[in-house]
Design an enzyme around this catalytic site. Sequence first.
Site, mmCIF file in Angstrom:
data_model
loop_
_atom_site.group_PDB
_atom_site.id
_atom_site.type_symbol
_atom_site.label_atom_id
_atom_site.label_comp_id
_atom_site.label_asym_id
_atom_site.label_seq_id
_atom_site.Cartn_x
_atom_site.Cartn_y
_atom_site.Cartn_z
ATOM 1 N N LEU A 150 4.616 8.625 12.018
ATOM 2 C CA LEU A 150 6.065 8.389 11.940
ATOM 3 C C LEU A 150 6.330 6.881 11.879
ATOM 4 O O LEU A 150 6.859 6.285 12.797
ATOM 5 C CB LEU A 150 6.780 9.029 13.136
ATOM 6 C CG LEU A 150 8.259 9.302 12.899
ATOM 7 C CD1 LEU A 150 8.455 10.460 11.931
ATOM 8 C CD2 LEU A 150 8.995 9.611 14.202
ATOM 9 N N ARG A 152 7.619 3.793 8.872
ATOM 10 C CA ARG A 152 8.860 3.613 8.103
ATOM 11 C C ARG A 152 9.113 4.786 7.166
ATOM 12 O O ARG A 152 10.224 5.296 7.063
ATOM 13 C CB ARG A 152 8.768 2.311 7.307
ATOM 14 C CG ARG A 152 8.860 1.083 8.188
ATOM 15 C CD ARG A 152 8.734 -0.165 7.345
ATOM 16 N NE ARG A 152 7.345 -0.445 7.104
ATOM 17 C CZ ARG A 152 6.699 -1.519 7.588
ATOM 18 N NH1 ARG A 152 7.352 -2.393 8.298
ATOM 19 N NH2 ARG A 152 5.436 -1.707 7.319
ATOM 20 N N ILE A 228 1.641 12.365 0.880
ATOM 21 C CA ILE A 228 2.144 11.257 0.054
ATOM 22 C C ILE A 228 1.541 9.939 0.570
ATOM 23 O O ILE A 228 2.006 8.868 0.217
ATOM 24 C CB ILE A 228 3.700 11.165 0.050
ATOM 25 C CG1 ILE A 228 4.290 11.316 1.446
ATOM 26 C CG2 ILE A 228 4.289 12.224 -0.857
ATOM 27 C CD1 ILE A 228 4.223 10.152 2.333
ATOM 28 N N ARG A 230 -2.472 8.904 1.672
ATOM 29 C CA ARG A 230 -3.720 8.555 0.997
ATOM 30 C C ARG A 230 -4.637 9.770 0.987
ATOM 31 O O ARG A 230 -4.725 10.502 1.988
ATOM 32 C CB ARG A 230 -4.444 7.420 1.725
ATOM 33 C CG ARG A 230 -3.865 6.044 1.503
ATOM 34 C CD ARG A 230 -4.051 5.545 0.058
ATOM 35 N NE ARG A 230 -3.541 4.200 -0.137
ATOM 36 C CZ ARG A 230 -2.295 3.908 -0.545
ATOM 37 N NH1 ARG A 230 -1.440 4.862 -0.814
ATOM 38 N NH2 ARG A 230 -1.927 2.641 -0.714
ATOM 39 N N GLU A 259 -8.986 9.046 -7.717
ATOM 40 C CA GLU A 259 -7.858 8.962 -8.649
ATOM 41 C C GLU A 259 -8.239 8.064 -9.814
ATOM 42 O O GLU A 259 -8.857 7.026 -9.578
ATOM 43 C CB GLU A 259 -6.628 8.368 -7.936
ATOM 44 C CG GLU A 259 -6.164 9.201 -6.747
ATOM 45 C CD GLU A 259 -5.047 8.530 -5.937
ATOM 46 O OE1 GLU A 259 -4.580 7.444 -6.344
ATOM 47 O OE2 GLU A 259 -4.662 9.084 -4.905
ATOM 48 N N HIS A 277 -0.070 10.108 -8.078
ATOM 49 C CA HIS A 277 0.161 8.967 -7.195
ATOM 50 C C HIS A 277 1.380 8.165 -7.675
ATOM 51 O O HIS A 277 1.266 6.986 -8.022
ATOM 52 C CB HIS A 277 -1.077 8.062 -7.112
ATOM 53 C CG HIS A 277 -1.036 7.130 -5.934
ATOM 54 N ND1 HIS A 277 -2.159 6.670 -5.311
ATOM 55 C CD2 HIS A 277 0.006 6.583 -5.261
ATOM 56 C CE1 HIS A 277 -1.824 5.864 -4.313
ATOM 57 N NE2 HIS A 277 -0.503 5.803 -4.272
HETATM 58 C C1 8YV Z 1 1.668 2.439 -5.363
HETATM 59 C C2 8YV Z 1 1.138 2.986 -2.939
HETATM 60 O O1 8YV Z 1 2.033 3.268 -6.400
HETATM 61 O O2 8YV Z 1 2.485 1.306 -1.998
HETATM 62 C C3 8YV Z 1 1.424 1.922 -1.943
HETATM 63 O O3 8YV Z 1 0.581 1.701 -1.075
HETATM 64 O O4 8YV Z 1 0.243 3.748 -2.775
HETATM 65 C C4 8YV Z 1 2.039 3.142 -4.115
HETATM 66 O O5 8YV Z 1 3.332 2.727 -3.829
HETATM 67 C C5 8YV Z 1 0.316 1.946 -5.654
HETATM 68 O O6 8YV Z 1 -0.650 2.089 -4.700
HETATM 69 C C6 8YV Z 1 0.435 0.503 -6.051
HETATM 70 O O7 8YV Z 1 -0.789 -0.061 -6.246
#
Ligand code: 8YV
Length: 315
Positions: A150, A152, A228, A230, A259, A277
């Site tokens: 939890l 941001r 959302i 990793r 990925e 992603h």
């Molecule tokens: C990006 C992300 O798309 O902010 C992050 O850590 O995973 C995503 O917002 C991406 O990793 C930018 O490199």
Amino acid sequence: MERVLQHGRLLPQLEQALVREFDITRLHEQPEPMAWLARHGAAFSGLVTSARVGADRALLSALPALRVVSSFGVGFDTFDLEALRERGIPLGYTPDVLNDCVADAAFGLLIDVARGVCLADRFVRSGAWERGSFVSTTRVSGKRLGIVGLGRIGRAIARRATGFDMAVRYHNRRPLPDLPQAHEPDLLALARWADFLVLAASAGPGADGMIGAEVLRALGPQGFLINIARGSLVDEAALVAALRDGTIAGAGLDVFAREPDIDPALRALDNVVLMPHAASATRETRADMVALVLENLRGFFASGRVARAVPGTAD
Ligand code: 8YV
């Protein structure tokens, strides 16, 4: 003009802005990047890269005059923070500006996998509707949402859940003060309780594979996993097995162990919704992220201060 090394490709609008303000060299355009770096690394005082590409110790060691790093993204699991701290190099990143879009995408995945939006789309397009009716799906409103991490983004997800009359609990290493949501110290208990388990935690060595077979069993055959954060947080082989044999009901995934060459088994499953992603990838948020990458670099070279630095890298 300050000499800044670019590591990995960046959005065209960011690359264009960078060359207007800094003397940029793109490492990935050199025929033999590491050999080239060994000869020219000492010329650079700045490094610009992304959360996807990061910077390891070998790269940082090849930049002896480096004073600042600016990264596109909020995650920093691809950076060697210890190597940066040893040399007092601040790591600029882009927190906060992407919270809303990532939280929106988490809810998009959640609603999609529960209500079968992508599945229904395939049903209509294929002409299957003309031969029968669509399956019954799962209600979202009023259900239990467990948030792992939890921070941001997790808090932005929790705010959205109130609009769906959901009960929310969260799992963090430490409980946070003054929050309406209940802290659940035991991840397994959270998974057992939740109808939807959403991963919004930071990745790192301590968190690798934290969602394994046992947590998936606890989530159960009516439960859904949304990620959302990793791919490394999840034991993906265990997830594929759990999706295949009905240990969990489904998953909504924006991130993967590898990925973009994801495990082909995921593509064949109908109870999973896949995004490339792209949770933060709206035009509006991308523009804000680009602005912050530039501000972090500009600010450092102008005043020695990085506007948004990863905690512990700027003191
Ligand atoms: C990006 C992300 O798309 O902010 C992050 O850590 O995973 C995503 O917002 C991406 O990793 C930018 O490199």
